[in-house]
Scaffold this motif. Structure first.
Motif, PDB file in Angstrom:
ATOM      1  N   ALA A  26     -19.354 -28.675 -10.270  1.00 48.35           N
ATOM      2  CA  ALA A  26     -18.832 -27.516  -9.548  1.00 48.35           C
ATOM      3  C   ALA A  26     -19.083 -26.232 -10.329  1.00 48.35           C
ATOM      4  CB  ALA A  26     -17.347 -27.692  -9.278  1.00 48.35           C
ATOM      5  N   ARG A  30     -16.860 -22.387 -10.806  1.00 48.87           N
ATOM      6  CA  ARG A  30     -16.471 -21.687 -12.019  1.00 48.87           C
ATOM      7  C   ARG A  30     -17.083 -20.293 -12.078  1.00 48.87           C
ATOM      8  NH1 ARG A  30     -14.375 -25.525 -14.176  1.00 48.87           N
ATOM      9  NH2 ARG A  30     -15.959 -26.884 -13.363  1.00 48.87           N
ATOM     10  N   ILE A  35     -11.801 -20.614  -9.843  1.00 48.94           N
ATOM     11  CA  ILE A  35     -11.100 -21.725 -10.493  1.00 48.94           C
ATOM     12  C   ILE A  35      -9.891 -21.219 -11.258  1.00 48.94           C
ATOM     13  CG2 ILE A  35     -12.550 -21.706 -12.578  1.00 48.94           C
ATOM     14  CD1 ILE A  35     -11.244 -24.892 -10.946  1.00 48.94           C
ATOM     15  N   TYR A  36      -9.960 -19.985 -11.733  1.00 50.53           N
ATOM     16  CA  TYR A  36      -8.833 -19.436 -12.487  1.00 50.53           C
ATOM     17  C   TYR A  36      -7.595 -19.317 -11.610  1.00 50.53           C
ATOM     18  CZ  TYR A  36     -12.356 -18.434 -15.962  1.00 50.53           C
ATOM     19  OH  TYR A  36     -13.341 -18.577 -16.887  1.00 50.53           O
ATOM     20  N   VAL A  39      -6.052 -22.717 -11.640  1.00 49.96           N
ATOM     21  CA  VAL A  39      -5.410 -22.938 -12.939  1.00 49.96           C
ATOM     22  C   VAL A  39      -4.101 -22.158 -13.006  1.00 49.96           C
ATOM     23  CG1 VAL A  39      -5.647 -22.611 -15.428  1.00 49.96           C
ATOM     24  CG2 VAL A  39      -7.577 -23.428 -14.104  1.00 49.96           C
ATOM     25  N   LEU A  42      -1.476 -23.955 -10.928  1.00 56.10           N
ATOM     26  CA  LEU A  42      -0.991 -25.176 -11.581  1.00 56.10           C
ATOM     27  C   LEU A  42      -0.120 -24.884 -12.790  1.00 56.10           C
ATOM     28  CD1 LEU A  42      -3.988 -27.572 -11.179  1.00 56.10           C
ATOM     29  CD2 LEU A  42      -1.652 -27.994 -10.507  1.00 56.10           C
ATOM     30  N   VAL A  43      -0.502 -23.847 -13.545  1.00 58.72           N
ATOM     31  CA  VAL A  43       0.323 -23.479 -14.706  1.00 58.72           C
ATOM     32  C   VAL A  43       1.704 -23.043 -14.229  1.00 58.72           C
ATOM     33  CG1 VAL A  43       0.604 -21.759 -16.528  1.00 58.72           C
ATOM     34  CG2 VAL A  43      -1.575 -22.918 -16.267  1.00 58.72           C
ATOM     35  N   MET A  46       3.646 -26.134 -13.274  1.00 63.64           N
ATOM     36  CA  MET A  46       4.041 -26.895 -14.474  1.00 63.64           C
ATOM     37  C   MET A  46       5.183 -26.203 -15.200  1.00 63.64           C
ATOM     38  SD  MET A  46       2.803 -29.719 -15.499  1.00 63.64           S
ATOM     39  CE  MET A  46       4.265 -30.495 -16.161  1.00 63.64           C
ATOM     40  N   VAL A  47       5.049 -24.890 -15.393  1.00 69.79           N
ATOM     41  CA  VAL A  47       6.111 -24.140 -16.077  1.00 69.79           C
ATOM     42  C   VAL A  47       7.396 -24.228 -15.262  1.00 69.79           C
ATOM     43  CG1 VAL A  47       6.863 -21.822 -16.757  1.00 69.79           C
ATOM     44  CG2 VAL A  47       4.563 -22.584 -17.317  1.00 69.79           C
ATOM     45  N   ILE A  50       8.967 -27.625 -15.751  1.00 72.07           N
ATOM     46  CA  ILE A  50       9.560 -27.747 -17.085  1.00 72.07           C
ATOM     47  C   ILE A  50      10.862 -26.940 -17.172  1.00 72.07           C
ATOM     48  CG2 ILE A  50       9.227 -27.139 -19.505  1.00 72.07           C
ATOM     49  CD1 ILE A  50       6.240 -27.984 -19.036  1.00 72.07           C
ATOM     50  N   LEU A  53      13.491 -28.870 -15.462  1.00 68.08           N
ATOM     51  CA  LEU A  53      13.947 -29.974 -16.310  1.00 68.08           C
ATOM     52  C   LEU A  53      14.895 -29.476 -17.390  1.00 68.08           C
ATOM     53  CD1 LEU A  53      10.943 -32.362 -16.995  1.00 68.08           C
ATOM     54  CD2 LEU A  53      13.139 -32.946 -16.037  1.00 68.08           C
ATOM     55  N   ILE A  54      14.552 -28.311 -17.978  1.00 67.25           N
ATOM     56  CA  ILE A  54      15.413 -27.747 -19.021  1.00 67.25           C
ATOM     57  C   ILE A  54      16.794 -27.438 -18.446  1.00 67.25           C
ATOM     58  CG2 ILE A  54      15.770 -25.718 -20.487  1.00 67.25           C
ATOM     59  CD1 ILE A  54      12.699 -25.677 -20.899  1.00 67.25           C
ATOM     60  N   ILE A  56      18.258 -28.893 -15.843  1.00 67.64           N
ATOM     61  CA  ILE A  56      18.981 -30.155 -15.622  1.00 67.64           C
ATOM     62  C   ILE A  56      19.515 -30.684 -16.952  1.00 67.64           C
ATOM     63  CG2 ILE A  56      18.759 -32.546 -14.847  1.00 67.64           C
ATOM     64  CD1 ILE A  56      16.546 -31.597 -12.952  1.00 67.64           C
ATOM     65  N   ASP A  57      18.655 -30.600 -17.976  1.00 67.01           N
ATOM     66  CA  ASP A  57      19.014 -31.059 -19.308  1.00 67.01           C
ATOM     67  C   ASP A  57      20.289 -30.358 -19.789  1.00 67.01           C
ATOM     68  OD1 ASP A  57      18.926 -31.764 -22.086  1.00 67.01           O
ATOM     69  OD2 ASP A  57      16.831 -32.300 -21.784  1.00 67.01           O
TER      70      ASP A  57
END
Lengths: 71, 219
Positions: A26, A30, A35-36, A39, A42-43, A46-47, A50, A53-54, A56-57
């Protein structure tokens, strides 16, 4: 002449073979820079996961503390 | 905070894996093309699953020698989280197969082995729910868990190697063997394995803590 034709024919064939050996990737994706965007998305996800999760923790830690104080 | 350093490591690794996983250079291989990047995601699900199920096994064995509720809780929650990651592995593999092989599912040894493993562990959960007595449930499910773990080893590690498979890395298909996994991929793959596994462990610890609170408040 026959030899020349045969040689050039084989050369052309080898060109085709060489082209087929190249694995398609591909690269376009790029180079266009898009593609950025993926990314970035997705970042963010993901953040977000996380951070969630923090949170809930921390909540669980809080409840654990309260239970400890009660007992 | 000192106890939570590994959670920070997990977060950093996973963000790094997503950025580097998409932008770093990968080997150009036939069949796989860009999907070689699945190694940073799909493959790591199985690593996380095996780690969690191994944890589950260890605490099941511990429960048998020391029948404390604590050991049973850890064993069951580790198995639940492991099953979650295994399911993600199955689904992501299926999506990949659809666009590479043209079918959501094939009767491949590696695919069926993974599916049988998931079914074996789902039976573990069913078995747990079927027994109401806590002592009995702990003991029976611990024994079954040892059996399930052995089944997993057989169906994930041994059985796929006994015959040819379409799956990357088997039967001469291009994949992530030592010949293809180059040093740039290793730089992403190892943090990916550690990051995703730590994420699994994190979720598992949360579930264990919630379960312990439940046990405590019921008393």
């Amino acid at each position: 002449m026959k030899k020349f034709l045969a040689t050039s024919f084989l050369l052309i064939i080898s060109c085709f073979l060489f082209a087929q050996e190249k694995v398609e990737m591909a690269d376009e994706l790029r180079s266009s820079g898009k593609i950025y965007v993926v990314v970035g998305v997705l970042v963010t996800i993901m953040v977000g996961i996380i951070l969630f999760l923090i949170m809930i923790d921390r909540k669980v830690s809080d409840i654990e503390k309260k239970l400890k104080n009660k007992a | 905070m000192k106890k939570n350093w590994w959670k920070i490591l997990c977060a950093l690794f996973l963000v790094y894996v997503i950025v580097a996983g998409f932008l770093s250079d990968v080997p150009h291989l036939p069949i796989l093309h860009e999907t070689i990047r699945n190694q940073y995601f799909h493959v790591c699900m199985w690593f996380a699953m095996i780690t969690l199920l191994t944890t589950s096994l260890i605490f099941s064995v511990r429960y048998l020698s020391n029948p404390k509720m604590n050991n049973d809780i850890i064993a069951s929650e580790a198995a639940r989280t492991g099953i979650f990651f295994g399911t993600l592995g199955l689904i992501t593999g299926s999506i990949w197969a659809r666009f590479t092989w043209g079918a959501w599912w094939t009767n491949d040894v590696k695919l069926n082995g993974a599916a049988i493993t998931m079914l074996t562990y789902l039976a573990y959960l069913v078995l747990r729910n079927a027994i109401t007595d806590e002592q009995k449930r702990g003991k029976v499910s611990a024994v079954y868990n040892i059996f399930a773990y052995v089944m997993m080893l057989v169906f994930i590690l041994i059985y796929p190697r006994m015959s040819d498979s379409l799956h990357p890395g088997n039967g001469g298909n291009p994949a992530f063997s030592k010949y293809d996994l180059d040093s740039t991929m290793r730089m992403v793959f190892y943090p990916a394995v550690i990051g995703w596994t730590l994420l699994g462990v994190w979720i598992m610890t949360l579930r264990i803590r919630i379960q312990k609170i439940k046990l405590q408040t019921e008393l």
